[in-house]
Design a protein around this motif. Structure first.
Motif, PDB file in Angstrom:
ATOM      1  N   TRP A  77       0.834  -1.199   0.000  1.00 40.10           N
ATOM      2  CA  TRP A  77       0.000   0.000   0.000  1.00 40.10           C
ATOM      3  C   TRP A  77       0.869   1.249   0.000  1.00 40.10           C
ATOM      4  N   LEU A  78       0.612   2.120  -0.952  1.00 40.25           N
ATOM      5  CA  LEU A  78       1.229   3.441  -1.012  1.00 40.25           C
ATOM      6  C   LEU A  78       0.205   4.336  -1.700  1.00 40.25           C
ATOM      7  N   ASP A  79      -0.616   4.987  -0.894  1.00 38.95           N
ATOM      8  CA  ASP A  79      -1.722   5.774  -1.443  1.00 38.95           C
ATOM      9  C   ASP A  79      -2.578   4.888  -2.348  1.00 38.95           C
ATOM     10  N   GLY A  80      -2.924   3.713  -1.848  1.00 39.23           N
ATOM     11  CA  GLY A  80      -3.692   2.723  -2.590  1.00 39.23           C
ATOM     12  C   GLY A  80      -2.878   1.457  -2.790  1.00 39.23           C
ATOM     13  N   ALA A  81      -3.535   0.444  -3.324  1.00 36.71           N
ATOM     14  CA  ALA A  81      -2.898  -0.858  -3.525  1.00 36.71           C
ATOM     15  C   ALA A  81      -1.908  -0.814  -4.679  1.00 36.71           C
ATOM     16  N   HIS A  82      -0.806  -1.545  -4.528  1.00 33.57           N
ATOM     17  CA  HIS A  82       0.219  -1.678  -5.564  1.00 33.57           C
ATOM     18  C   HIS A  82       0.677  -3.125  -5.655  1.00 33.57           C
ATOM     19  N   ALA A  83       1.078  -3.521  -6.834  1.00 33.92           N
ATOM     20  CA  ALA A  83       1.720  -4.814  -7.053  1.00 33.92           C
ATOM     21  C   ALA A  83       3.157  -4.533  -7.449  1.00 33.92           C
ATOM     22  N   ALA A  84       4.077  -5.343  -6.939  1.00 37.74           N
ATOM     23  CA  ALA A  84       5.492  -5.214  -7.295  1.00 37.74           C
ATOM     24  C   ALA A  84       5.955  -6.547  -7.868  1.00 37.74           C
ATOM     25  N   ARG A  85       6.792  -6.469  -8.899  1.00 36.16           N
ATOM     26  CA  ARG A  85       7.319  -7.674  -9.532  1.00 36.16           C
ATOM     27  C   ARG A  85       8.837  -7.651  -9.473  1.00 36.16           C
ATOM     28  N   LEU A  86       9.409  -8.787  -9.155  1.00 39.30           N
ATOM     29  CA  LEU A  86      10.855  -8.953  -9.106  1.00 39.30           C
ATOM     30  C   LEU A  86      11.434  -8.776 -10.507  1.00 39.30           C
ATOM     31  N   ILE A  87      12.396  -7.879 -10.649  1.00 32.40           N
ATOM     32  CA  ILE A  87      13.009  -7.646 -11.964  1.00 32.40           C
ATOM     33  C   ILE A  87      14.487  -8.041 -11.991  1.00 32.40           C
ATOM     34  N   ASN A  88      15.064  -8.318 -10.831  1.00 32.29           N
ATOM     35  CA  ASN A  88      16.437  -8.810 -10.757  1.00 32.29           C
ATOM     36  C   ASN A  88      16.503  -9.767  -9.577  1.00 32.29           C
ATOM     37  N   SER A  89      16.529 -11.069  -9.870  1.00 39.01           N
ATOM     38  CA  SER A  89      16.453 -12.068  -8.805  1.00 39.01           C
ATOM     39  C   SER A  89      17.743 -12.215  -8.011  1.00 39.01           C
ATOM     40  N   GLU A  90      18.848 -11.736  -8.526  1.00 37.18           N
ATOM     41  CA  GLU A  90      20.098 -11.811  -7.759  1.00 37.18           C
ATOM     42  C   GLU A  90      20.205 -10.657  -6.767  1.00 37.18           C
ATOM     43  N   ALA A  91      19.746  -9.472  -7.182  1.00 34.89           N
ATOM     44  CA  ALA A  91      19.871  -8.291  -6.338  1.00 34.89           C
ATOM     45  C   ALA A  91      18.617  -8.010  -5.511  1.00 34.89           C
ATOM     46  N   GLY A  92      17.478  -8.622  -5.842  1.00 38.48           N
ATOM     47  CA  GLY A  92      16.241  -8.362  -5.118  1.00 38.48           C
ATOM     48  C   GLY A  92      15.590  -7.048  -5.505  1.00 38.48           C
ATOM     49  N   TRP A  93      15.692  -6.674  -6.790  1.00 42.15           N
ATOM     50  CA  TRP A  93      15.128  -5.416  -7.282  1.00 42.15           C
ATOM     51  C   TRP A  93      13.692  -5.616  -7.761  1.00 42.15           C
ATOM     52  N   TYR A  94      12.862  -4.609  -7.488  1.00 36.10           N
ATOM     53  CA  TYR A  94      11.451  -4.652  -7.854  1.00 36.10           C
ATOM     54  C   TYR A  94      11.031  -3.384  -8.574  1.00 36.10           C
ATOM     55  N   LYS A  95      10.007  -3.540  -9.424  1.00 34.93           N
ATOM     56  CA  LYS A  95       9.269  -2.405  -9.946  1.00 34.93           C
ATOM     57  C   LYS A  95       7.838  -2.611  -9.488  1.00 34.93           C
ATOM     58  N   ALA A  96       7.052  -1.558  -9.449  1.00 35.67           N
ATOM     59  CA  ALA A  96       5.684  -1.668  -8.942  1.00 35.67           C
ATOM     60  C   ALA A  96       4.756  -0.746  -9.721  1.00 35.67           C
ATOM     61  N   TRP A  97       3.472  -1.016  -9.594  1.00 35.15           N
ATOM     62  CA  TRP A  97       2.460  -0.206 -10.268  1.00 35.15           C
ATOM     63  C   TRP A  97       1.170  -0.257  -9.454  1.00 35.15           C
ATOM     64  N   PRO A  98       0.329   0.774  -9.580  1.00 33.22           N
ATOM     65  CA  PRO A  98      -0.939   0.788  -8.840  1.00 33.22           C
ATOM     66  C   PRO A  98      -1.919  -0.230  -9.408  1.00 33.22           C
ATOM     67  N   ILE A  99      -2.698  -0.822  -8.508  1.00 34.34           N
ATOM     68  CA  ILE A  99      -3.752  -1.757  -8.893  1.00 34.34           C
ATOM     69  C   ILE A  99      -5.012  -1.414  -8.114  1.00 34.34           C
TER      70      ILE A  99
END
Length: 119
Positions: A77-99
């Motif tokens: 939650w960040l001013d509403g619901a968000h989904a985040a997807r792993l984009i780098n499995s070695e470093a643990g990096w994520y991108k996210a978008w509102p849902i």
């Protein structure tokens, strides 16, 4: 790995595809909003997104599917619901978008309840 430990290892990197101007200068890219991409709130800072990602991981709002040591998806939650997807499995990096709330996964354990009642 304990959720608290995992939360310290994840990083919100973001994606230019979900950003519109103006954006937090902490992002290392220029916005390049795709016409079919969900638009993130330009007022949200990278630090706020990082804190929301870490809190979601601490609360175990993660998919059952892991890629290496990291969950493939995280919901928070960040001013509403968000989904985040792993984009780098070695470093643990994520991108996210509102849902929308109806895009959240089934929540049989009650972990996806927002921290703020109006979210």
């Amino acid at each position: 790995m304990a959720p608290e430990e995992l939360a310290e290892r994840v990083a919100y990197i973001g994606s230019a595809e979900h950003k519109a101007r103006p954006i937090d200068p902490a992002f290392d890219f220029a916005p390049a909003l795709r016409s079919d991409a969900s638009r993130c709130d330009p007022a949200a800072t990278k630090d706020q997104a990082q804190a929301a990602l870490q809190e979601a991981v601490r609360r175990r709002c993660v998919s059952r599917v892991f890629v290496g040591e990291f969950p493939q998806y995280v919901w928070g939650w960040l001013d509403g619901a968000h989904a985040a997807r792993l984009i780098n499995s070695e470093a643990g990096w994520y991108k996210a978008w509102p849902i929308t709330r109806d895009e959240l996964p089934a929540d049989h354990e009650g972990v996806l309840t927002p921290l703020e009642p109006d979210q």
